[in-house]
Design a protein around this motif. Structure first.
Motif, mmCIF file in Angstrom:
data_model
loop_
_atom_site.group_PDB
_atom_site.id
_atom_site.type_symbol
_atom_site.label_atom_id
_atom_site.label_comp_id
_atom_site.label_asym_id
_atom_site.label_seq_id
_atom_site.Cartn_x
_atom_site.Cartn_y
_atom_site.Cartn_z
ATOM 1 N N VAL A 1 0.790 -1.151 -0.132
ATOM 2 C CA VAL A 1 -0.099 0.040 -0.053
ATOM 3 C C VAL A 1 0.792 1.256 0.196
ATOM 4 O O VAL A 1 0.367 2.319 -0.043
ATOM 5 C CB VAL A 1 -0.975 0.121 1.311
ATOM 6 C CG1 VAL A 1 -1.891 -1.148 1.205
ATOM 7 C CG2 VAL A 1 -0.032 0.036 2.451
ATOM 8 N N GLU A 2 2.118 1.121 0.071
ATOM 9 C CA GLU A 2 3.147 2.252 0.067
ATOM 10 C C GLU A 2 2.759 3.316 1.220
ATOM 11 O O GLU A 2 2.504 4.645 0.995
ATOM 12 C CB GLU A 2 3.219 2.785 -1.494
ATOM 13 C CG GLU A 2 3.769 2.001 -2.422
ATOM 14 C CD GLU A 2 3.946 2.611 -3.663
ATOM 15 O OE1 GLU A 2 3.415 3.769 -3.708
ATOM 16 O OE2 GLU A 2 4.273 1.879 -4.588
ATOM 17 N N ASP A 3 2.434 2.973 2.419
ATOM 18 C CA ASP A 3 1.945 3.628 3.536
ATOM 19 C C ASP A 3 2.902 3.270 4.719
ATOM 20 O O ASP A 3 3.283 2.122 4.943
ATOM 21 C CB ASP A 3 0.591 3.364 3.771
ATOM 22 C CG ASP A 3 -0.111 4.314 5.006
ATOM 23 O OD1 ASP A 3 0.605 5.348 5.048
ATOM 24 O OD2 ASP A 3 -0.921 3.999 5.609
ATOM 25 N N ASN A 4 2.936 4.162 5.560
ATOM 26 C CA ASN A 4 3.646 3.974 6.928
ATOM 27 C C ASN A 4 2.838 3.046 7.906
ATOM 28 O O ASN A 4 2.048 3.543 8.849
ATOM 29 C CB ASN A 4 3.860 5.172 7.670
ATOM 30 C CG ASN A 4 4.835 5.025 8.975
ATOM 31 O OD1 ASN A 4 5.223 3.638 9.363
ATOM 32 N ND2 ASN A 4 5.245 5.739 9.686
ATOM 33 N N VAL A 5 2.599 1.673 7.701
ATOM 34 C CA VAL A 5 1.444 0.972 8.382
ATOM 35 C C VAL A 5 2.486 -0.272 9.039
ATOM 36 O O VAL A 5 3.119 -0.915 8.102
ATOM 37 C CB VAL A 5 0.310 0.532 7.441
ATOM 38 C CG1 VAL A 5 0.888 -0.378 6.139
ATOM 39 C CG2 VAL A 5 -0.766 -0.303 8.264
ATOM 40 N N THR A 6 1.886 -0.825 9.940
ATOM 41 C CA THR A 6 2.627 -1.841 10.689
ATOM 42 C C THR A 6 1.451 -3.004 11.153
ATOM 43 O O THR A 6 0.641 -2.664 11.519
ATOM 44 C CB THR A 6 3.404 -1.510 11.809
ATOM 45 O OG1 THR A 6 4.683 -0.994 11.364
ATOM 46 C CG2 THR A 6 3.965 -2.916 12.427
ATOM 47 N N VAL A 7 1.723 -4.233 10.831
ATOM 48 C CA VAL A 7 0.867 -5.274 11.110
ATOM 49 C C VAL A 7 1.422 -5.964 12.413
ATOM 50 O O VAL A 7 2.377 -6.643 12.278
ATOM 51 C CB VAL A 7 0.419 -6.180 9.924
ATOM 52 C CG1 VAL A 7 -0.434 -7.381 10.329
ATOM 53 C CG2 VAL A 7 -0.273 -5.389 8.746
#
Length: 445
Positions: free
Chosen positions: A157-163
């Motif tokens: 998604v090219e986003d600063n996201v962490t699962v």
């Protein structure tokens, strides 16, 4: 211990508040903050947190996200029975209802990525977004590509996201066979006895002193710690048995400092409660009602081995009732007794004229395991949901010589049993669970 939660990018007062809400988990919270980094920095794409049930995984994540005001979406893999619900929950938490409505009726992974990237371009992340997946081991039952995609969602998604995946199993048993992006691993160990003492002692009853309640928790852990390390189960047991512990105080027989007398009073009650550890077959209200009923019928049960009646778990009583019915009722009568919609059966046709001998005089007859289970599920009905290990309780009844196994040990396909208790014994058992067994006995029609 608050020094363990000192981290650049977060307010010290908030970190202090977090530490106060996470007793005995400051080390794990500090390690997790180190893995997450500062809010405005790019975090690692995925983190895998594992540990046994009730080891504080979800609680630590909830406190960190709430107290530090981090952008997050908490997804329960138990509640999200489909991939569509999972995608909708994430978009709803980050971008609102309008973003979630953009998903098609049966969205694919590519649909979710497309909508996420579209919304992200309109409202880029100022801080790291976190997707917390509870009961993540259920993801193994979904499409194999979903887990691999979630582990590297930041790249897709090219986003600063962490699962962040929360699981009760280790990563070695979690990793898909097809291979995937390796997350960072963080283990939550079980609470030690001293840590459980510290946590449970915080729930002080307002009517009693902290020292008195701490002494009660110490007694409780002395009984249950060897068989139960689950914090939630121990907290339930503590709340369930505290009123019984305080009875001598309410009656004025002892003082708060008479720990030995209080222990003698509560010991038999705790041994009864040990029969329902983890099973949770009855609610707290049902447990109290059962104890009151057993106390009222103690006189009637003295001559019938009252100790055996009291010590049997709730399900074992119904198993014994089902075994007695299977031993003393002809198999052809099961339809009449246990099938709700059996149609009309005339009593003249149901009773054979030449049957004059009582089945109780002939003695118990052997029955197969499948018949026992069929009668058991019928007599339990809607009282409780069968969640315990039924087969282990059958083995326990055989060990107690309440059931007799008449087939050979090597006959695994169709084991047969006989009930080895008397009519008076089973009637006393049935009274403790409010079951009228006489109505289901063929000899008493």
């Amino acid at each position: 211990m608050t020094a363990l939660l000192q981290h650049p990018g977060y307010d010290e007062e908030r970190l202090k508040g977090v530490a106060e809400k996470l007793p005995c988990r400051e080390v794990q919270a500090g390690m997790l903050l180190s893995l997450m980094g500062q809010p405005h920095q790019y975090s690692y794409p995925s983190i895998f947190i594992y540990g046994h049930r009730a080891s504080g995984k979800s609680h630590v994540m909830h406190v960190l996200m709430k107290e530090l005001e981090l952008s997050h979406a908490t997804v329960s893999c138990v509640e999200c029975v489909s991939i569509a619900l999972l995608f909708e929950q994430v978009l709803l938490s980050f971008f609102g209802c309008d973003a979630a409505s953009l998903l098609p009726r049966s969205p694919s992974l590519s649909d979710f990525v497309r909508v996420y990237r579209q919304q992200c371009s309109q409202s880029p992340a100022k801080q790291t977004r976190y997707i917390v997946m509870e009961k993540a081991e259920l993801l193994r039952d979904t499409d194999a590509s979903l887990l691999s995609a979630l582990l590297r969602l930041q790249e897709l998604v090219e986003d600063n996201v962490t699962v962040i995946l929360l699981s009760e199993i280790a990563w070695d048993k979690f990793r898909p066979n097809t291979g995937c992006f390796e997350p960072l691993l963080l283990h939550f160990p079980d609470y030690s006895k001293s840590e459980l003492q510290q946590i449970l002692s915080q729930n002080v009853h307002p009517s009693y002193s902290a020292g008195f309640y701490s002494a009660y928790i110490n007694i409780l852990l002395g009984v249950f710690y060897s068989v139960c390390r689950d914090l939630r189960e121990l907290r339930h047991l503590a709340a369930l048995n505290f009123s019984k512990f305080c009875e001598p105080l309410a009656e004025g027989k002892v003082k708060e400092t008479d720990t030995h007398k209080l222990w003698k009073h509560i010991e038999p009650h705790l041994k009864k409660a040990m029969q329902t550890v983890y099973l949770r077959e009855v609610s707290s209200l049902q447990w109290e009602q059962m104890q009151q009923m057993e106390e009222k019928e103690a006189g009637a049960l003295r001559g019938l081995s009252a100790h055996t009646h009291v010590e049997l778990p709730y399900y074992s009583k119904f198993l014994l009732i089902a075994a007695y019915l299977a031993s003393y009722n002809p198999a052809r009568t099961d339809k009449r007794f246990f099938l709700k919609h059996h149609g009309k059966i005339r009593k003249t046709n149901f009773l054979k004229k030449n049957e004059k001998t009582s089945n109780h005089l002939l003695g118990p007859k052997p029955f197969p395991l499948d018949r026992l289970l069929a009668i058991f599920y019928s007599v339990v009905d809607s009282r409780v949901a069968p969640t315990a290990s039924i087969f282990s309780q059958i083995s326990s009844l055989v060990t107690l010589q309440l059931l007799a196994q008449v087939s050979h040990d090597d006959q695994l396909d169709a084991p047969k049993y006989k009930c080895a208790v008397s009519l008076d014994f089973i009637c006393a058992i049935a009274r403790t669970v409010n079951f009228d067994i006489v109505k289901y006995l063929y000899d008493f029609l």
